[in-house]
Design a protein around this motif. Structure first.
Motif, PDB file in Angstrom:
ATOM      1  N   GLU A  23      -5.048  61.063  48.218  1.00 24.01           N
ATOM      2  CA  GLU A  23      -4.301  59.973  47.588  1.00 24.01           C
ATOM      3  C   GLU A  23      -2.800  60.253  47.547  1.00 24.01           C
ATOM      4  OE1 GLU A  23      -3.164  57.922  43.467  1.00 24.01           O
ATOM      5  OE2 GLU A  23      -4.551  59.602  43.440  1.00 24.01           O
TER       6      GLU A  23
ATOM      7  N   SER B 241       3.895  49.260  39.551  1.00 21.57           N
ATOM      8  CA  SER B 241       3.538  49.318  38.136  1.00 21.57           C
ATOM      9  C   SER B 241       4.738  49.815  37.332  1.00 21.57           C
ATOM     10  CB  SER B 241       2.334  50.235  37.913  1.00 21.57           C
ATOM     11  OG  SER B 241       2.744  51.583  37.805  1.00 21.57           O
TER      12      SER B 241
ATOM     13  N   ASN C  45       3.111  62.083  40.162  1.00 24.85           N
ATOM     14  CA  ASN C  45       2.648  61.821  41.525  1.00 24.85           C
ATOM     15  C   ASN C  45       3.045  62.934  42.487  1.00 24.85           C
ATOM     16  OD1 ASN C  45       2.918  59.115  40.066  1.00 24.85           O
ATOM     17  ND2 ASN C  45       1.723  58.560  41.862  1.00 24.85           N
TER      18      ASN C  45
ATOM     19  N   GLN D 244      -8.543  52.110  45.508  1.00 25.65           N
ATOM     20  CA  GLN D 244      -8.472  52.152  44.047  1.00 25.65           C
ATOM     21  C   GLN D 244      -7.039  51.987  43.550  1.00 25.65           C
ATOM     22  OE1 GLN D 244     -11.934  51.744  43.448  1.00 25.65           O
ATOM     23  NE2 GLN D 244     -11.387  52.897  41.612  1.00 25.65           N
ATOM     24  N   ALA D 245      -6.112  52.702  44.168  1.00 24.08           N
ATOM     25  CA  ALA D 245      -4.728  52.698  43.689  1.00 24.08           C
ATOM     26  C   ALA D 245      -3.999  51.398  44.001  1.00 24.08           C
ATOM     27  CB  ALA D 245      -3.968  53.876  44.291  1.00 24.08           C
TER      28      ALA D 245
ATOM     29  N   SER E 125      -5.696  48.216  45.147  1.00 23.29           N
ATOM     30  CA  SER E 125      -6.407  46.977  44.835  1.00 23.29           C
ATOM     31  C   SER E 125      -7.027  46.951  43.445  1.00 23.29           C
ATOM     32  CB  SER E 125      -7.508  46.737  45.884  1.00 23.29           C
ATOM     33  OG  SER E 125      -6.940  46.595  47.170  1.00 23.29           O
ATOM     34  N   VAL E 126      -7.316  48.109  42.868  1.00 21.80           N
ATOM     35  CA  VAL E 126      -7.950  48.135  41.551  1.00 21.80           C
ATOM     36  C   VAL E 126      -6.915  48.360  40.463  1.00 21.80           C
ATOM     37  CG1 VAL E 126      -9.678  49.260  40.109  1.00 21.80           C
ATOM     38  CG2 VAL E 126     -10.135  48.906  42.546  1.00 21.80           C
ATOM     39  N   THR E 127      -6.233  49.493  40.487  1.00 25.89           N
ATOM     40  CA  THR E 127      -5.219  49.754  39.462  1.00 25.89           C
ATOM     41  C   THR E 127      -3.890  49.075  39.771  1.00 25.89           C
ATOM     42  OG1 THR E 127      -4.504  51.814  40.540  1.00 25.89           O
ATOM     43  CG2 THR E 127      -6.260  51.972  38.911  1.00 25.89           C
ATOM     44  N   ARG E 128      -3.709  48.667  41.022  1.00 19.53           N
ATOM     45  CA  ARG E 128      -2.521  47.921  41.463  1.00 19.53           C
ATOM     46  C   ARG E 128      -1.221  48.644  41.094  1.00 19.53           C
ATOM     47  NH1 ARG E 128      -3.231  43.244  43.737  1.00 19.53           N
ATOM     48  NH2 ARG E 128      -1.127  42.512  43.268  1.00 19.53           N
ATOM     49  N   ASN E 129      -1.156  49.903  41.458  1.00 21.90           N
ATOM     50  CA  ASN E 129       0.084  50.651  41.285  1.00 21.90           C
ATOM     51  C   ASN E 129       1.025  50.487  42.474  1.00 21.90           C
ATOM     52  OD1 ASN E 129      -0.485  51.785  38.757  1.00 21.90           O
ATOM     53  ND2 ASN E 129      -1.690  53.428  39.674  1.00 21.90           N
TER      54      ASN E 129
ATOM     55  N   GLN F 121     -14.118  49.792  48.270  1.00 20.30           N
ATOM     56  CA  GLN F 121     -14.232  51.132  47.704  1.00 20.30           C
ATOM     57  C   GLN F 121     -15.054  52.066  48.582  1.00 20.30           C
ATOM     58  OE1 GLN F 121     -16.180  51.067  43.906  1.00 20.30           O
ATOM     59  NE2 GLN F 121     -17.941  49.875  44.619  1.00 20.30           N
TER      60      GLN F 121
END
Length: 450
Positions: free
Chosen positions: A64, A81, A102, A270-271, A273-277, A324
């Motif tokens: 990631e 974000s 990060n 995840q980063a 589309s899900v958490t949208r960072n 995912q």
């Protein structure tokens, strides 16, 4: 970073993501989490389980920041974000602090993998002494992932430790000693050395069918991946003859993938589309002069309408990051063609004909790529000089290898516009060292200016 033995209880914790994936991969392995500390790396089953977990933790955790942290710095994606880590990373420059989570993750997670791989490398020759075919597979696999981890550090930081653990083992109690930092060139050299060892192991004794079935599965091709990373890291280290030779050993028709499951999801999906960072930038984050609008790879990696966010235009991410459970390539075959082209151009006696042939193989491809990444462009028609063709190699790498974790390294190697003069193509040259590392290790060097 202090040098200390990597405790087996920590290794069991590290293996948890890999163990959750066993059912999805249909691997009939004992659960090393249920083993005691002595069994974890002192049995055949424990080493097989540790090998599965090693790859799984790299693919779900380390990959990631390799992709998204460096991808933000190289402007492939935009941090959207309001978390301070993301705000700092997006700003880059002097606004990126040593406390950034990060960039610290790129450092810490890489060394987590390197330390676990080192423990496997130490244990395998003794535990698997009577089974050469299993030993070669376990060792080559661990050499590969230790090399990948050290190479990841070299791509983000000017310096880093090579050795991350002490040779003292229980019952002796070692006194932790601060690890020495070395220039990134030495990290790359160590990565190459490890990959050479992996290549030698595989050539001397092919891994057993049992190892291939239980550890690698159907999706991960170990011999091809070893050669691909030998080509990659030799190129970064400036070893052009060795990089060219390794690239020529990769079967370009074969896929090698990191696989995911609902329990161990694709970390980029995840980063983004899900958490949208993060969101991808229009034109793959490239200046207009480096983009051909009819390049089919734009539509492969990006989808949806353009969304304006301040001065930026953003898109929806596609490619290898749509669900995912989407596979992520361990490498892309056309990376090897572009490595060959670059090596032929940077050779003491450049071979423009060979370089142009590989460039055009990438540009004009419309079918046949095992990952379906096809540019569909006409053949190159620009000036046939070393300088012009190197720029074309960079252009093709940016499009072909989007979000593979390579653009920041490429941007430096090709001498692209750099901060503090320009922030258009990258916002840092190298990252500051994690503050926690500086607190624990007096050998931590001064942070780079930018």
């Amino acid at each position: 970073m202090k040098r200390f033995p990597f405790p087996l209880r920590r290794l069991r914790h590290l293996l948890l993501p890999g163990l959750l994936a066993l059912a999805a991969c249909d691997l009939d392995l004992p659960n090393p989490n249920a083993a005691d500390d002595e069994q974890a790396l002192t049995t055949r089953e424990g080493l097989f389980g540790a090998s599965v977990g090693l790859r799984q933790v790299y693919s779900t955790s380390t990959l990631e920041p390799v992709i998204l942290t460096t991808g933000t710095t190289a402007r492939e994606v935009k941090g959207i974000s309001t978390f301070i880590n993301i705000v700092e990373l997006e700003a880059g420059g002097t606004g990126l602090t040593p406390n950034n989570g990060n960039t610290s993750a790129l450092f810490a997670r890489s060394y987590r993998v390197a330390a676990a791989a080192e423990q496997i490398i130490t244990a395998a020759p003794t535990v698997l002494a009577s089974d050469a075919a299993a030993r070669s597979g376990v060792l080559a696999h661990a050499y590969l992932f230790r090399a990948m981890a050290l190479g990841a550090v070299a791509q983000g930081f000017e310096q880093g430790p090579v050795q991350v653990s002490s040779t003292i083992t229980p019952p002796l109690q070692p006194v932790p000693t601060p690890a020495a930092f070395v220039p990134r060139q030495q990290l790359l050299q160590e990565a190459v050395r490890l990959l050479d060892l992996a290549s030698q192991e595989l050539a001397a004794t092919p891994p057993s069918a049992e190892f291939n079935a239980q550890v690698l599965g159907a999706s991960f091709n170990l011999p091809n991946t070893v050669q691909a990373y030998r080509a990659r890291f030799n190129l970064m280290a400036g070893n052009y003859t060795a990089a060219l030779a390794a690239a020529n050993q990769v079967n370009l028709a074969v896929r090698s993938a990191f696989t995911y499951s609902p329990q161990n999801p694709n970390p980029i999906f995840q980063a983004v589309s899900v958490t949208r960072n993060f969101l991808p930038r229009e034109r793959l984050g490239l200046p207009a002069a480096l983009v051909e609008t009819d390049d089919r790879r734009l539509g492969f990696y990006l989808t949806g309408p353009v969304v304006t966010s301040g001065p930026d235009q953003l898109r929806t991410l596609a490619g290898f990051f749509t669900t995912q459970t989407s596979d992520i390539p361990a490498y892309l075959p056309d990376e090897m063609r572009l490595i060959r082209a670059e090596c032929n151009l940077r050779a003491a006696t450049p071979n423009l004909t060979a370089a142009l042939q590989d460039i055009n193989a990438v540009r004009t491809q419309t079918t046949g790529d095992p990952w379906l990444v096809h540019a569909g462009l006409p053949a190159y028609s620009g000036p046939q000089t070393v300088e012009a063709l190197l720029l074309e190699v960079y252009r093709q790498r940016c499009a072909e290898l989007y979000l593979s974790g390579l653009r920041l390294e490429d941007s430096r190697r090709f001498g692209r516009p750099a901060p503090p003069t320009s922030f258009t193509e990258r916002t840092r040259n190298f990252y500051p060292y994690p503050q926690q590392e500086r607190v624990n290790n007096p050998n931590t060097p001064p942070d780079p200016a930018i």
